[in-house]
Design a protein around this motif. Structure first.
Motif, mmCIF file in Angstrom:
data_model
loop_
_atom_site.group_PDB
_atom_site.id
_atom_site.type_symbol
_atom_site.label_atom_id
_atom_site.label_comp_id
_atom_site.label_asym_id
_atom_site.label_seq_id
_atom_site.Cartn_x
_atom_site.Cartn_y
_atom_site.Cartn_z
ATOM 1 N N TYR A 231 0.872 -1.176 0.000
ATOM 2 C CA TYR A 231 0.000 0.000 0.000
ATOM 3 C C TYR A 231 0.912 1.230 0.000
ATOM 4 C CZ TYR A 231 -4.179 2.734 0.571
ATOM 5 O OH TYR A 231 -5.216 3.597 0.341
ATOM 6 N N TYR A 232 0.903 1.974 -1.104
ATOM 7 C CA TYR A 232 1.807 3.103 -1.277
ATOM 8 C C TYR A 232 1.189 4.377 -0.707
ATOM 9 C CZ TYR A 232 4.483 0.007 -4.220
ATOM 10 O OH TYR A 232 5.233 -1.036 -4.667
ATOM 11 N N VAL A 233 2.001 5.092 0.072
ATOM 12 C CA VAL A 233 1.560 6.320 0.738
ATOM 13 C C VAL A 233 2.547 7.437 0.430
ATOM 14 C CG1 VAL A 233 1.079 7.416 2.966
ATOM 15 C CG2 VAL A 233 0.469 4.998 2.595
ATOM 16 N N LEU A 234 2.022 8.577 -0.012
ATOM 17 C CA LEU A 234 2.836 9.772 -0.249
ATOM 18 C C LEU A 234 2.753 10.671 0.975
ATOM 19 C CD1 LEU A 234 1.664 10.407 -3.880
ATOM 20 C CD2 LEU A 234 4.009 9.910 -3.195
ATOM 21 N N GLU A 235 3.899 11.054 1.484
ATOM 22 C CA GLU A 235 3.964 11.995 2.602
ATOM 23 C C GLU A 235 4.403 13.350 2.036
ATOM 24 O OE1 GLU A 235 6.589 10.523 5.632
ATOM 25 O OE2 GLU A 235 5.443 8.669 5.895
ATOM 26 N N TYR A 236 3.448 14.264 1.956
ATOM 27 C CA TYR A 236 3.740 15.628 1.518
ATOM 28 C C TYR A 236 3.681 16.548 2.732
ATOM 29 C CZ TYR A 236 2.699 14.323 -3.353
ATOM 30 O OH TYR A 236 2.692 13.757 -4.604
ATOM 31 N N PRO A 237 4.355 17.710 2.658
ATOM 32 C CA PRO A 237 4.133 18.705 3.709
ATOM 33 C C PRO A 237 2.712 19.261 3.598
ATOM 34 C CG PRO A 237 5.643 19.545 2.018
ATOM 35 C CD PRO A 237 5.329 18.126 1.658
ATOM 36 N N ASN A 238 2.216 19.852 4.665
ATOM 37 C CA ASN A 238 0.894 20.482 4.633
ATOM 38 C C ASN A 238 0.950 21.757 3.797
ATOM 39 O OD1 ASN A 238 -0.365 18.524 6.215
ATOM 40 N ND2 ASN A 238 0.189 19.564 8.110
ATOM 41 N N TRP A 239 -0.208 22.125 3.253
ATOM 42 C CA TRP A 239 -0.324 23.284 2.378
ATOM 43 C C TRP A 239 -1.322 24.283 2.943
ATOM 44 C CZ3 TRP A 239 -1.862 19.340 -1.877
ATOM 45 C CH2 TRP A 239 -0.743 18.634 -2.310
ATOM 46 N N VAL A 240 -1.237 25.505 2.434
ATOM 47 C CA VAL A 240 -2.222 26.552 2.725
ATOM 48 C C VAL A 240 -2.667 27.181 1.409
ATOM 49 C CG1 VAL A 240 -1.462 27.179 5.053
ATOM 50 C CG2 VAL A 240 -0.362 28.247 3.076
ATOM 51 N N ASN A 241 -3.899 27.669 1.389
ATOM 52 C CA ASN A 241 -4.344 28.518 0.288
ATOM 53 C C ASN A 241 -5.325 29.540 0.845
ATOM 54 O OD1 ASN A 241 -6.902 27.201 0.281
ATOM 55 N ND2 ASN A 241 -6.247 25.776 -1.287
ATOM 56 N N ALA A 242 -5.647 30.548 0.012
ATOM 57 C CA ALA A 242 -6.436 31.662 0.540
ATOM 58 C C ALA A 242 -7.398 32.223 -0.476
ATOM 59 C CB ALA A 242 -5.518 32.788 1.006
ATOM 60 N N VAL A 243 -8.616 32.481 -0.015
ATOM 61 C CA VAL A 243 -9.543 33.341 -0.717
ATOM 62 C C VAL A 243 -9.260 34.719 -0.124
ATOM 63 C CG1 VAL A 243 -11.957 33.855 -1.208
ATOM 64 C CG2 VAL A 243 -11.189 31.467 -0.974
ATOM 65 N N GLY B 161 0.583 27.848 -0.818
ATOM 66 C CA GLY B 161 1.852 27.139 -0.915
ATOM 67 C C GLY B 161 2.068 26.205 0.253
ATOM 68 N N VAL B 162 3.314 25.811 0.411
ATOM 69 C CA VAL B 162 3.723 24.838 1.428
ATOM 70 C C VAL B 162 3.954 25.536 2.762
ATOM 71 C CG1 VAL B 162 5.577 23.222 2.066
ATOM 72 C CG2 VAL B 162 4.733 23.299 -0.279
ATOM 73 N N ILE B 163 3.555 24.882 3.830
ATOM 74 C CA ILE B 163 3.859 25.354 5.183
ATOM 75 C C ILE B 163 5.293 24.937 5.496
ATOM 76 C CG2 ILE B 163 3.284 25.166 7.633
ATOM 77 C CD1 ILE B 163 0.396 24.475 6.760
ATOM 78 N N ASP B 164 6.131 25.904 5.841
ATOM 79 C CA ASP B 164 7.525 25.613 6.175
ATOM 80 C C ASP B 164 7.628 24.904 7.523
ATOM 81 O OD1 ASP B 164 8.395 26.842 3.838
ATOM 82 O OD2 ASP B 164 8.817 28.764 4.821
ATOM 83 N N ASP B 165 8.715 24.169 7.716
ATOM 84 C CA ASP B 165 8.959 23.480 8.990
ATOM 85 C C ASP B 165 8.892 24.474 10.149
ATOM 86 O OD1 ASP B 165 9.316 20.959 7.895
ATOM 87 O OD2 ASP B 165 11.493 21.160 7.744
ATOM 88 N N THR C 14 -0.794 11.926 2.956
ATOM 89 C CA THR C 14 -0.950 12.216 4.384
ATOM 90 C C THR C 14 -1.244 13.675 4.698
ATOM 91 O OG1 THR C 14 1.438 12.618 4.604
ATOM 92 C CG2 THR C 14 0.652 10.356 5.008
ATOM 93 N N ASN C 15 -1.058 14.581 3.746
ATOM 94 C CA ASN C 15 -1.098 16.007 4.075
ATOM 95 C C ASN C 15 -2.500 16.591 4.090
ATOM 96 O OD1 ASN C 15 -1.190 15.731 1.206
ATOM 97 N ND2 ASN C 15 -0.632 17.887 1.028
ATOM 98 N N LYS C 16 -2.560 17.799 4.655
ATOM 99 C CA LYS C 16 -3.792 18.585 4.730
ATOM 100 C C LYS C 16 -3.568 19.923 4.035
ATOM 101 C CE LYS C 16 -4.201 17.447 9.447
ATOM 102 N NZ LYS C 16 -4.582 17.854 10.789
ATOM 103 N N THR C 17 -4.663 20.529 3.601
ATOM 104 C CA THR C 17 -4.646 21.898 3.090
ATOM 105 C C THR C 17 -5.549 22.743 3.970
ATOM 106 O OG1 THR C 17 -4.245 21.189 0.822
ATOM 107 C CG2 THR C 17 -5.169 23.386 1.119
#
Length: 179
Positions: free
Chosen positions: A38-50, A78-82, A119-122
């Motif tokens: 079962y393949y899982v991609l781990e991306y950093p969390n993201w943000v976007n804005a209206v 974009g991406v949330i930095d560490d 795994t990530n959230k936006t």
């Protein structure tokens, strides 16, 4: 029937990079069967804005997206930095991409881009009272145009399927519901 979480019984990383990590898991399902590979991609969390200007126009960005090979009209983000929280990240991203600063910032949605394999959230924010305070400060590979649209123009583009990025469409709907 009660739905239970799968039990991870083995995991191995295949790729571990800054922007994406790929692992393969072996899981035991609630019915006792074993799911191998079962393949899982781990991306950093993201943000976007209206993001709305003081004149009540929605700020959008147009840029090329290599994987889909499209020039895409999107909301900024974009991406949330560490070590960065999501609100700080969206304020930073808006200043970098658009040069705008805002009077208010409200979280309106937390979405999983693809919970089956990623795994990530936006985190989607609604920002109001935007004014241009400085020039863009884009990342090395970012080339984008900042555009402003009335709320009615954005609604029409959504009706006509002219905004193709799914997370941004969802974000626009959540943002518009909060206006």
């Amino acid at each position: 029937m009660e739905i239970l979480k799968w039990q991870k019984i083995a995991s191995k990383y295949l790729v571990k990079e800054r922007w994406a990590t790929l692992r393969v898991d072996t899981c035991k399902l609630q019915n006792g069967s074993i799911k191998d590979d079962y393949y899982v991609l781990e991306y950093p969390n993201w943000v976007n804005a209206v993001a709305l200007t003081k004149e009540n126009k929605i700020i959008m960005v147009r840029q090329y997206r290599f994987a889909a090979d499209i020039i895409s009209l999107e909301i900024p983000g974009g991406v949330i930095d560490d070590g960065e929280d999501s609100e700080t990240a969206i304020i930073r991203e808006l200043q970098e991409e658009t040069g705008y600063s805002f009077d208010s910032c409200e979280l309106v949605a937390t979405l999983y881009p693809n919970p089956a394999t990623s795994t990530n959230k936006t985190f989607t924010y609604l920002l109001k009272g935007g004014v241009k305070t400085h020039e863009q400060h884009l990342d090395e590979h970012e080339i984008l145009n900042v555009e402003e649209y009335t709320i009615e123009e954005v609604k029409q583009m959504l009706k006509e399927n002219k905004i193709e990025q799914a997370l941004h469409v969802a974000g626009l709907y959540y943002g518009l519901m909060h206006l």
